[in-house]
Design a protein around this motif. Structure first.
Motif, PDB file in Angstrom:
ATOM      1  N   ASP A 162       0.750  -1.371   0.032  1.00  0.00           N
ATOM      2  CA  ASP A 162       0.164  -0.218   0.134  1.00  0.00           C
ATOM      3  C   ASP A 162       0.761   1.465  -0.049  1.00  0.00           C
TER       4      ASP A 162
ATOM      5  N   SER B 103     -10.079   6.854  -4.514  1.00  0.00           N
ATOM      6  CA  SER B 103     -11.798   6.232  -4.509  1.00  0.00           C
ATOM      7  C   SER B 103     -12.697   6.997  -3.650  1.00  0.00           C
TER       8      SER B 103
ATOM      9  N   TYR C 101     -13.252   9.510 -11.245  1.00  0.00           N
ATOM     10  CA  TYR C 101     -13.233   8.094 -10.828  1.00  0.00           C
ATOM     11  C   TYR C 101     -13.554   7.414 -11.523  1.00  0.00           C
TER      12      TYR C 101
ATOM     13  N   LYS D 267     -11.708   3.572 -12.986  1.00  0.00           N
ATOM     14  CA  LYS D 267     -12.205   2.372 -12.354  1.00  0.00           C
ATOM     15  C   LYS D 267     -12.608   1.344 -13.762  1.00  0.00           C
TER      16      LYS D 267
HETATM   17  P1  NAD Z   1      -9.961   3.416   0.307  1.00  0.00           P
HETATM   18  O1  NAD Z   1      -9.716   4.940  -0.198  1.00  0.00           O
HETATM   19  O2  NAD Z   1      -9.966   3.214   1.325  1.00  0.00           O
HETATM   20  O3  NAD Z   1      -8.473   2.712   0.198  1.00  0.00           O
HETATM   21  C1  NAD Z   1      -7.932   2.497  -1.311  1.00  0.00           C
HETATM   22  C2  NAD Z   1      -6.316   2.428  -0.693  1.00  0.00           C
HETATM   23  O4  NAD Z   1      -5.383   2.223  -1.423  1.00  0.00           O
HETATM   24  C3  NAD Z   1      -5.759   3.158   0.381  1.00  0.00           C
HETATM   25  O5  NAD Z   1      -4.819   2.226   1.573  1.00  0.00           O
HETATM   26  C4  NAD Z   1      -4.224   3.609  -0.480  1.00  0.00           C
HETATM   27  O6  NAD Z   1      -3.312   4.088   0.473  1.00  0.00           O
HETATM   28  C5  NAD Z   1      -4.167   2.847  -1.243  1.00  0.00           C
HETATM   29  N1  NAD Z   1      -4.107   3.655  -2.645  1.00  0.00           N
HETATM   30  C6  NAD Z   1      -3.966   4.334  -3.543  1.00  0.00           C
HETATM   31  N2  NAD Z   1      -3.611   4.505  -4.254  1.00  0.00           N
HETATM   32  C7  NAD Z   1      -2.374   3.482  -4.200  1.00  0.00           C
HETATM   33  C8  NAD Z   1      -1.249   3.471  -4.674  1.00  0.00           C
HETATM   34  N3  NAD Z   1      -0.667   3.955  -5.525  1.00  0.00           N
HETATM   35  N4  NAD Z   1      -0.557   1.916  -4.800  1.00  0.00           N
HETATM   36  C9  NAD Z   1      -0.960   1.860  -3.667  1.00  0.00           C
HETATM   37  N5  NAD Z   1      -1.644   1.936  -2.803  1.00  0.00           N
HETATM   38  C10 NAD Z   1      -2.315   2.595  -2.937  1.00  0.00           C
HETATM   39  O7  NAD Z   1     -11.046   2.150  -0.887  1.00  0.00           O
HETATM   40  P2  NAD Z   1     -11.823   1.295  -0.532  1.00  0.00           P
HETATM   41  O8  NAD Z   1     -12.655   1.543   0.376  1.00  0.00           O
HETATM   42  O9  NAD Z   1     -10.957   0.041   0.582  1.00  0.00           O
HETATM   43  O10 NAD Z   1     -11.720   0.891  -1.792  1.00  0.00           O
HETATM   44  C11 NAD Z   1     -11.064  -0.521  -2.177  1.00  0.00           C
HETATM   45  C12 NAD Z   1     -11.409  -1.366  -3.752  1.00  0.00           C
HETATM   46  O11 NAD Z   1     -12.484  -0.862  -3.848  1.00  0.00           O
HETATM   47  C13 NAD Z   1     -10.683   0.452  -4.463  1.00  0.00           C
HETATM   48  O12 NAD Z   1     -10.551  -0.022  -6.000  1.00  0.00           O
HETATM   49  C14 NAD Z   1     -12.149   0.598  -4.894  1.00  0.00           C
HETATM   50  O13 NAD Z   1     -12.458   1.580  -6.227  1.00  0.00           O
HETATM   51  C15 NAD Z   1     -13.489  -0.348  -4.719  1.00  0.00           C
HETATM   52  N6  NAD Z   1     -14.627  -0.132  -4.370  1.00  0.00           N
HETATM   53  C16 NAD Z   1     -15.170   0.325  -3.517  1.00  0.00           C
HETATM   54  C17 NAD Z   1     -16.753   0.589  -2.524  1.00  0.00           C
HETATM   55  C18 NAD Z   1     -16.700   1.251  -2.154  1.00  0.00           C
HETATM   56  O14 NAD Z   1     -18.016   1.489  -1.405  1.00  0.00           O
HETATM   57  N7  NAD Z   1     -15.814   1.703  -1.042  1.00  0.00           N
HETATM   58  C19 NAD Z   1     -17.461   0.151  -3.849  1.00  0.00           C
HETATM   59  C20 NAD Z   1     -17.145  -0.667  -4.708  1.00  0.00           C
HETATM   60  C21 NAD Z   1     -15.708  -0.934  -4.895  1.00  0.00           C
END
Ligand code: NAD
Length: 356
Positions: free
Chosen positions: A44, A102, A176, A180
């Motif tokens: 991360d 995100s 965003y 994705k």
């Molecule tokens: P989040 O923002 O809480 O966490 C994302 C993590 O990715 C963070 O810890 C960040 O440090 C890390 N990150 C970002 N850019 C990076 C990089 N360049 N290199 C390494 N690490 C990096 O997001 P989340 O809510 O946990 O979502 C996780 C995944 O699930 C994402 O891909 C998001 O698109 C997908 N998603 C989220 C939701 C939601 O409701 N939160 C729903 C569907 C899908």
């Protein structure tokens, strides 16, 4: 869980998780630490949205055995060399790719980092995965999985009727969701062109403990508890299909254990709510948990709508239910109650992460 975890997540397996310090990634890691014997490697970048506290707490509660099979590496996926190096060094059996920027509002204000992390970052981890995959034995190749965790927002916006499913045409409308969608296309291309064994999931909005307080549900809880105005975009009638985060984690595990390589699966909560309904439910939970002289919902304020605000997201999750046997377990009333109580009891964490 009615699924045998030992085949994919046994003690001889190495699971590399990108974005494991985020909201959903850390929930995946907590689950794998508690319920499996696999080695877990968390990579991360540690952006503002990340936090390792929940994993550290779980490791401390579980003791030394779990500490030995978990490692963390601070790596930005935009750094191709570092990404290649760690993947080669670990040679994982499974990669679960969650790392992404995100938050839709931030993507509107500053899209560039979304293009970098979500598109270039995905390109780099795919390339690293592929070059390592090509070195694996035939048996390891047959078992390898690259699971890309994506969103229902790639499908665009629905009117009052209809649902997204795996055949819905992509129509992303925010920076965003456009990044994705791009990452989903790249993952598919690496499957069809290079034969990398992939799975994709497109999930609806998640909620639960440990979510960075910039997304609707934790923002509302935090503002309400601090007696601040509770902001709602536009008329509050935008609809989201809410899924409790642990149900999402379980769905990801079902897909890894039972999914068909090359396929995508939509994951949803069967829990459509307008934003105003969702906020009022949070307020009534707070009225019960921490009663004040006036009702929390009196603090609701409607603010200027988000640019390009998608009207409605709703998932038809019948494929994952019929083919893999997964369906959500947590009713919204139950999940929101757990979530509100958790934030109420963890306001120190909210303050500390906001001040980071
Ligand atoms: P989040 O923002 O809480 O966490 C994302 C993590 O990715 C963070 O810890 C960040 O440090 C890390 N990150 C970002 N850019 C990076 C990089 N360049 N290199 C390494 N690490 C990096 O997001 P989340 O809510 O946990 O979502 C996780 C995944 O699930 C994402 O891909 C998001 O698109 C997908 N998603 C989220 C939701 C939601 O409701 N939160 C729903 C569907 C899908």
């Amino acid at each position: 869980m009615e699924i045998n975890l030992s085949r994919k997540f046994g003690s001889n397996k190495k699971v590399l998780i990108t974005g494991g310090a985020g909201f959903i990634g850390s929930a995946v890691i907590r689950k794998l630490l508690k319920d499996t014997e696999a080695k877990i490697i968390n990579i991360d970048k540690l952006t503002y949205a990340s936090d390792l506290t929940s994993i550290e707490k779980t490791l401390n509660a579980l003791g030394n055995e779990s500490k030995k099979r978990y490692s963390f590496h601070k790596i930005d996926l935009c750094d191709a060399d570092a990404t290649n190096k760690i993947v080669r060094q670990i040679s994982p059996d499974i990669i679960i790719h969650l790392a992404a920027e995100s938050h839709v509002d931030r993507s509107i204000e500053g899209p560039k980092v979304f293009l970098q992390s979500n598109i270039i970052g995905t390109f780099n981890i795919l390339n690293a995965a592929l070059s390592n995959y090509l070195l694996l034995s035939q048996q390891k190749k047959e078992e390898f999985i690259f699971h890309h965790v994506s969103t229902d927002e790639v499908f665009g916006s629905l009117e009052e009727d209809g649902f997204f499913n795996e055949k819905t045409a992509y129509s992303p409308r925010s920076p965003y969701s456009a990044t994705k969608a791009s990452s989903d296309f790249l993952v598919n291309a690496w499957f069809h062109t290079y034969g990398l064994p992939i799975l994709i999931t497109n999930c609806s909005n998640n909620y639960g403990p440990w979510q960075f307080p910039e997304k609707l549900i934790p923002v509302v809880i935090n503002k309400a508890l601090n007696n601040l105005e509770i902001p709602i975009y536009g008329d509050g009638l935008n609809i989201r299909d809410w899924l409790y985060v642990d149900d999402h984690v379980e769905a990801l595990i079902y897909v890894i254990c039972k999914g068909k390589i090359g396929e995508s699966y939509c994951i949803g909560g069967n829990n459509e709510k307008t934003n105003i309904e969702c906020v009022k439910e949070i307020c009534s939970n707070l009225d019960r948990i921490n009663p004040k002289s006036k009702k929390y919902e009196n603090n609701i304020t409607f603010i200027k709508d988000r640019l390009g605000h998608d009207k409605r997201y709703a998932i038809d999750a019948s494929k994952i239910k019929l083919e893999l046997g997964w369906e959500p377990k947590t009713k919204f009333s139950e999940g929101i109650n757990l979530t509100v109580e958790w934030y109420f009891n963890n306001l120190d964490w909210v303050t500390s992460i906001l001040n980071k």
